[in-house]
Each structure stands twice: as C-alpha cells, then as structure tokens.
Scaffold this motif. Structure first.
Motif, PDB file in Angstrom:
ATOM      1  N   ARG A 207       8.721   4.799  10.087  1.00  0.00           N
ATOM      2  CA  ARG A 207       7.952   4.279   8.957  1.00  0.00           C
ATOM      3  C   ARG A 207       6.720   3.496   9.414  1.00  0.00           C
ATOM      4  NH1 ARG A 207       9.269   3.808   3.956  1.00  0.00           N
ATOM      5  NH2 ARG A 207      11.501   4.022   4.380  1.00  0.00           N
ATOM      6  N   MET A 208       6.907   2.609  10.375  1.00  0.00           N
ATOM      7  CA  MET A 208       5.847   1.668  10.725  1.00  0.00           C
ATOM      8  C   MET A 208       4.833   2.219  11.707  1.00  0.00           C
ATOM      9  SD  MET A 208       8.090  -1.848  10.857  1.00  0.00           S
ATOM     10  CE  MET A 208       6.642  -2.916  10.900  1.00  0.00           C
ATOM     11  N   LYS A 209       5.176   3.275  12.448  1.00  0.00           N
ATOM     12  CA  LYS A 209       4.206   3.869  13.370  1.00  0.00           C
ATOM     13  C   LYS A 209       3.732   5.237  12.856  1.00  0.00           C
ATOM     14  CE  LYS A 209       3.230   2.034  16.714  1.00  0.00           C
ATOM     15  NZ  LYS A 209       2.253   0.934  16.993  1.00  0.00           N
ATOM     16  N   TYR A 210       4.653   6.157  12.651  1.00  0.00           N
ATOM     17  CA  TYR A 210       4.243   7.521  12.316  1.00  0.00           C
ATOM     18  C   TYR A 210       3.803   7.678  10.871  1.00  0.00           C
ATOM     19  CZ  TYR A 210       5.412   8.949  16.958  1.00  0.00           C
ATOM     20  OH  TYR A 210       5.412   9.055  18.324  1.00  0.00           O
ATOM     21  N   LEU A 211       4.595   7.176   9.934  1.00  0.00           N
ATOM     22  CA  LEU A 211       4.177   7.294   8.541  1.00  0.00           C
ATOM     23  C   LEU A 211       2.921   6.465   8.281  1.00  0.00           C
ATOM     24  CD1 LEU A 211       4.894   8.433   5.706  1.00  0.00           C
ATOM     25  CD2 LEU A 211       6.040   6.272   5.271  1.00  0.00           C
TER      26      LEU A 211
ATOM     27  N   TYR B 242       0.853  -1.175   0.000  1.00  0.00           N
ATOM     28  CA  TYR B 242       0.000   0.000   0.000  1.00  0.00           C
ATOM     29  C   TYR B 242       0.894   1.231   0.000  1.00  0.00           C
ATOM     30  CZ  TYR B 242      -4.237   2.673   1.205  1.00  0.00           C
ATOM     31  OH  TYR B 242      -5.303   3.525   1.190  1.00  0.00           O
ATOM     32  N   SER B 243       0.621   2.199  -0.838  1.00  0.00           N
ATOM     33  CA  SER B 243       1.547   3.319  -1.031  1.00  0.00           C
ATOM     34  C   SER B 243       1.640   4.265   0.165  1.00  0.00           C
ATOM     35  CB  SER B 243       1.180   4.100  -2.294  1.00  0.00           C
ATOM     36  OG  SER B 243       1.652   3.423  -3.450  1.00  0.00           O
ATOM     37  N   ARG B 244       0.742   4.130   1.122  1.00  0.00           N
ATOM     38  CA  ARG B 244       0.936   4.897   2.356  1.00  0.00           C
ATOM     39  C   ARG B 244       2.104   4.353   3.174  1.00  0.00           C
ATOM     40  NH1 ARG B 244      -3.398   3.708   5.254  1.00  0.00           N
ATOM     41  NH2 ARG B 244      -2.329   2.612   6.928  1.00  0.00           N
TER      42      ARG B 244
ATOM     43  N   GLU C 166       6.273  -4.819  20.625  1.00  0.00           N
ATOM     44  CA  GLU C 166       5.385  -4.178  19.662  1.00  0.00           C
ATOM     45  C   GLU C 166       4.578  -5.246  18.946  1.00  0.00           C
ATOM     46  OE1 GLU C 166       3.250  -1.679  17.888  1.00  0.00           O
ATOM     47  OE2 GLU C 166       4.937  -0.729  18.922  1.00  0.00           O
ATOM     48  N   PHE C 167       3.256  -5.154  19.049  1.00  0.00           N
ATOM     49  CA  PHE C 167       2.378  -6.202  18.517  1.00  0.00           C
ATOM     50  C   PHE C 167       2.625  -6.472  17.040  1.00  0.00           C
ATOM     51  CE2 PHE C 167      -1.605  -7.506  16.463  1.00  0.00           C
ATOM     52  CZ  PHE C 167      -1.861  -8.683  17.152  1.00  0.00           C
ATOM     53  N   ILE C 168       2.774  -5.419  16.241  1.00  0.00           N
ATOM     54  CA  ILE C 168       2.895  -5.611  14.795  1.00  0.00           C
ATOM     55  C   ILE C 168       4.210  -6.270  14.391  1.00  0.00           C
ATOM     56  CG2 ILE C 168       1.348  -3.710  14.247  1.00  0.00           C
ATOM     57  CD1 ILE C 168       3.840  -2.044  13.551  1.00  0.00           C
ATOM     58  N   LEU C 169       5.168  -6.332  15.307  1.00  0.00           N
ATOM     59  CA  LEU C 169       6.457  -6.934  14.992  1.00  0.00           C
ATOM     60  C   LEU C 169       6.553  -8.397  15.401  1.00  0.00           C
ATOM     61  CD1 LEU C 169       8.903  -4.078  16.070  1.00  0.00           C
ATOM     62  CD2 LEU C 169       7.923  -4.503  13.815  1.00  0.00           C
ATOM     63  N   GLY C 170       5.633  -8.832  16.256  1.00  0.00           N
ATOM     64  CA  GLY C 170       5.683 -10.203  16.760  1.00  0.00           C
ATOM     65  C   GLY C 170       4.876 -11.177  15.919  1.00  0.00           C
TER      66      GLY C 170
ATOM     67  N   ALA D 224       8.521  -8.939  19.796  1.00  0.00           N
ATOM     68  CA  ALA D 224       9.729  -8.264  19.342  1.00  0.00           C
ATOM     69  C   ALA D 224       9.579  -6.768  19.570  1.00  0.00           C
ATOM     70  CB  ALA D 224       9.996  -8.549  17.864  1.00  0.00           C
ATOM     71  N   SER D 225      10.676  -6.082  19.697  1.00  0.00           N
ATOM     72  CA  SER D 225      10.696  -4.627  19.798  1.00  0.00           C
ATOM     73  C   SER D 225      11.374  -4.065  18.551  1.00  0.00           C
ATOM     74  CB  SER D 225      11.468  -4.174  21.042  1.00  0.00           C
ATOM     75  OG  SER D 225      12.850  -4.463  20.889  1.00  0.00           O
ATOM     76  N   PHE D 226      11.258  -2.770  18.376  1.00  0.00           N
ATOM     77  CA  PHE D 226      11.933  -2.172  17.216  1.00  0.00           C
ATOM     78  C   PHE D 226      13.439  -2.334  17.333  1.00  0.00           C
ATOM     79  CE2 PHE D 226       7.824  -0.269  16.458  1.00  0.00           C
ATOM     80  CZ  PHE D 226       7.774  -0.239  15.071  1.00  0.00           C
ATOM     81  N   TYR D 227      13.961  -2.238  18.551  1.00  0.00           N
ATOM     82  CA  TYR D 227      15.407  -2.391  18.703  1.00  0.00           C
ATOM     83  C   TYR D 227      15.845  -3.826  18.462  1.00  0.00           C
ATOM     84  CZ  TYR D 227      20.110  -2.208  20.580  1.00  0.00           C
ATOM     85  OH  TYR D 227      21.471  -2.310  20.716  1.00  0.00           O
ATOM     86  N   SER D 228      15.088  -4.798  18.998  1.00  0.00           N
ATOM     87  CA  SER D 228      15.502  -6.199  18.836  1.00  0.00           C
ATOM     88  C   SER D 228      15.381  -6.658  17.392  1.00  0.00           C
ATOM     89  CB  SER D 228      14.668  -7.111  19.746  1.00  0.00           C
ATOM     90  OG  SER D 228      13.300  -7.145  19.329  1.00  0.00           O
TER      91      SER D 228
END
Length: 431
Positions: free
Chosen positions: A270-274, A56-58, A242-246, A254-258
């Motif tokens: 990108r994955m949260k704000y954009l 999706y282009s967003r 973070e739910f979307i990463l697990g 998983a976390s953004f750092y891990s």
C-alpha cells in the motif's frame, strides 16, 4: 465478524453502517481527496497514528477500503490492497517480494500476459524466473530453488487447461526454503477455494473476473495471509529503515516489519507500490465489485453446475478431440481436496478439425459471446492462441497441448440447455 459463515460475510464483512449514516450499502466516496480538519488532526494523520482517516484516494478511499476488508475476510487474510487490474496485483506482489534482484519459480501453463511479463519484463528489473512445466512435479520444483530464490508463484487452477495445483505440498516446499507461496486464485475466487487454508502466503486476484462477475470492472486484489516470517533475512526491504515510517524530528526510524509485524508485506504494497506506482481502484469500480461479491455464491454455484454439464456434453461430441476441465475428473484427488464446491466456470476443449472450422464455430455461436474475458454472467468463448495466450511462445504452448484448435469457454448464467444447443449447432455448422 470473521467467525460468521461465508454467505454472511460476503454481505457484511469490512463495513459498519454506523460509520456511514447507517447506510446498509457501501456509499461511493467519489472524491480525489479528503479534508484534514484541524492542524492537530492533520499532524496525527501524517504521522500515521489516526488509522481511520483518509487524505488522498490514491492512498486510500472508504469505498475501496470496504472492498479490501471484505476480500481479506472472505479469503482468510489479515488485510488486502485493491488495485487497478489483475496484472497490477501480480506485478506489485512479485516486485514487493523480489525487488533488488532475485529469482521466482513459476509454471509455464499460466495466463499469457503473466508469462509474457515473467519472461520479458520483470527480468529487466533484476527479477529472474525459473520455469517448470508440471505444476505438481514437486521434486523438480524443489530442485530449482536457489539461495536467491524469493518466492514460488502458481495459479490454483491453470488458465486455460484447468490443471489443479497441490497448494499444500507447494507451500511446504516454499516454507522449507524460507520463501512464500504466491497463488493466483482468480478462477476459483475465495468462494470455491481459500489457498490460505492450505498454507499459501499471498493471494492475487483479477477481481475483474469471478469476484465481480459482471464484466463491467477491471480491477485486482492482493491479500496477505499474515503468517509468513519476513524477518528471516531473505527480505531486507521489510527490515530496512524506511524514511516515511520514522520521525525525523525525533530521529526515530522504523521498518515495515518493526512497525506492522504480520502486516508488513501488505502495508508495504500500500505505502510503496500503490502510493508511488499508482494503479488504484476507483471508488465506483469498488462499489460495482462489492455488488458482485454480494451474489458470488449463487452465481458460482450455478455456473459450476452448468460448466460440468457442458464439459460432459463436449466429451460426447464426435468433433471434440479433448476436453480440459479437471472438474469432471472423478479420480482427481486434488479436486476433491481443494475444490469440494467445484473448480470454477472455465473450461477448454480441442476440436478435431482445421483452423477454418475453429473459426466457423466462433462465427456461428449466438448465445456465447466471442470475447477475451472470463467470469462474466454472460457465457464467453475465445481462441486462446490468437487472443489471450498469443504472447506464449509456440514451444511452450505445445508442451501444454495449447494449439490452434483449442477454444476456451467461460460459462455464465444462461440456461445450460441453451448453451449446449448453441455449441452443438455451431460445431455442426463448422463440420
């Protein structure tokens, strides 16, 4: 291609023609979404294990992605995210670093909309600001850091005074406190200065300006150096699950750092704000911006030389009280250190006259366009107090000698003699 020189990278970095039917020019993928193929491929895309796919282009688009990759390489970063405006870039970067509450250090001599956001809007989201007036009063800046300070924010070249920040010294102060240095590098662009070379952690740009350079696109970019330690305990948003990463089915978290390591900050942008706030850059705008990047060296080289000539002329005009352009200060060590190619094509000057005479200059220019933008191929003029910096309280404006008599110029590609003649006749008519 990171080992190639700037003028090669601006034409080729971040794009492989073989992946796009051997087109040497980045195609415009003007589509809202992309087919998922079969269910197995769709599952891989959803799980994030197929990095070269788009949905999706967003969230991501091949044209925009080429622009992001190119800017990341030119700036010396690990990755970049393009957004719908420079203010979106600033907002996302500061929200990402200080969400949930915290403090940010920032100077008062910055773009009016940035100062307005910092003073009146972000505090409503729990982000407070500690302001300082002198960008290079290092002792004062260091004394402002508190336990909940999350970042230092600066402009590499101030708008519109063109004061130059000591990026390396400020980065050292930030890192000693375990916080990042965020630099708005809009005026110089990566061609004239790469803040990451001096220790900065995050760069933000209004790519509307010198990066695109043609006044036909509103856009912004956030670039991540990839060197900051987001695992130091000050930024729980980078290390929390973070739910979307697990993987819910496998009960994996998983976390953004891990998951992303050095790219934690920019991946979270990108994955949260954009993705969720949605200030996207359109594919067509990315295409136009890429065309601007292809000619950035020639544009800025000529514009810088013309700006120096115009600033020098203004110092000789008896109706000019003061010229604000660090690029002609021969003894400025910071200019020599950070800007060997010049500080950019924006300058300001104060007329020794009335508000009516300032208005007369604006009304009598012919080559310059009275317009609130900078970084265009056309030369522009504006009165900041009434337009670009009207959100700045008078008390702060006066600290930086930004009064009703100050005009800001953005120098384009016209013949410099015509530009000087235009200013000369307009000032003469005003007086």
């Amino acid at each position: 291609m990171e080992s190639e020189h700037f003028d090669t990278l601006r034409l080729h970095a971040g794009y492989e023609p073989a992946d796009h039917l051997q087109s040497p020019i980045v195609p415009i993928y003007q589509t809202a979404a992309f087919g998922l193929g079969d269910t197995q491929t769709a599952a891989a895309i959803a799980a994030g294990t197929k990095s070269d796919a788009y949905t999706y282009s967003r969230v991501g688009n091949p044209t925009v992605r080429a622009f992001e990759k190119r800017l990341a390489v030119l700036d010396g970063g690990v990755d970049a995210v393009a957004v719908g405006s420079g203010m979106a870039a600033i907002s996302y970067a500061l929200l990402n670093v200080a969400e949930g509450g915290g403090r940010v250090l920032a100077p008062t001599n910055i773009y009016g909309a940035s100062l307005d956001e910092f003073r009146t809007l972000l505090p409503k989201f729990g982000i407070e600001f500690d302001f300082f007036d002198d960008i290079n009063d290092l002792a004062a800046i260091k004394s402002l850091i508190q336990a909940d300070t999350k970042a230092i924010y600066i402009e590499s070249v101030a708008n519109p005074s063109t004061e130059v920040a000591d990026i390396e010294a400020l980065a050292q102060i930030a890192h000693a406190a375990g916080i990042p240095l965020i630099v708005d590098n809009t005026f110089p662009t990566p061609y004239l200065c790469r803040p990451f070379d001096f220790g900065a952690d995050i760069d933000v740009y209004s790519s509307t300006k010198g990066i695109n350079g043609h006044g036909n696109v509103v856009s912004g970019v956030i670039v991540d150096h990839g060197k900051f330690d987001w695992h130091n305990g000050k930024f729980p948003q980078m290390t929390e699950s973070e739910f979307i990463l697990g993987n819910e089915a496998k009960q994996q978290t998983a976390s953004f750092y891990s998951k992303f390591g050095a790219k934690a900050f920019i991946s979270r942008i990108r994955m949260k704000y954009l993705r969720l706030f949605g200030a996207v850059m359109s594919p067509f705008d990315a295409y136009l911006a890429l065309l601007g990047v292809e000619k950035i060296s020639e544009r800025l080289s000529k514009e810088v030389q013309s700006t120096k000539a115009i600033a020098t002329y203004l110092t000789t005009n008896s109706h000019v009280e003061h010229v604000y352009y660090s690029g002609i200060e021969a003894d400025n060590k910071l200019v020599k250190k950070y800007f060997p190619r010049g500080i950019g094509a924006i300058l300001s000057f104060e007329l020794a006259g009335t508000e009516q005479q300032v208005a007369a200059v604006l009304d009598h220019v012919h080559v310059f366009t009275y317009l609130p933008n900078v970084g265009d191929v056309r030369s522009l003029i504006v009165n900041p107090v009434k337009v670009t910096h009207r959100e700045m309280p008078q008390a702060i404006r006066l600290k930086h000698k930004l009064n009703q008599q100050v005009l800001r110029l953005s120098i384009g590609l016209e013949d410099v003699n015509d530009l000087i003649a235009d200013l000369d006749q307009a000032i003469a008519q005003a007086f």
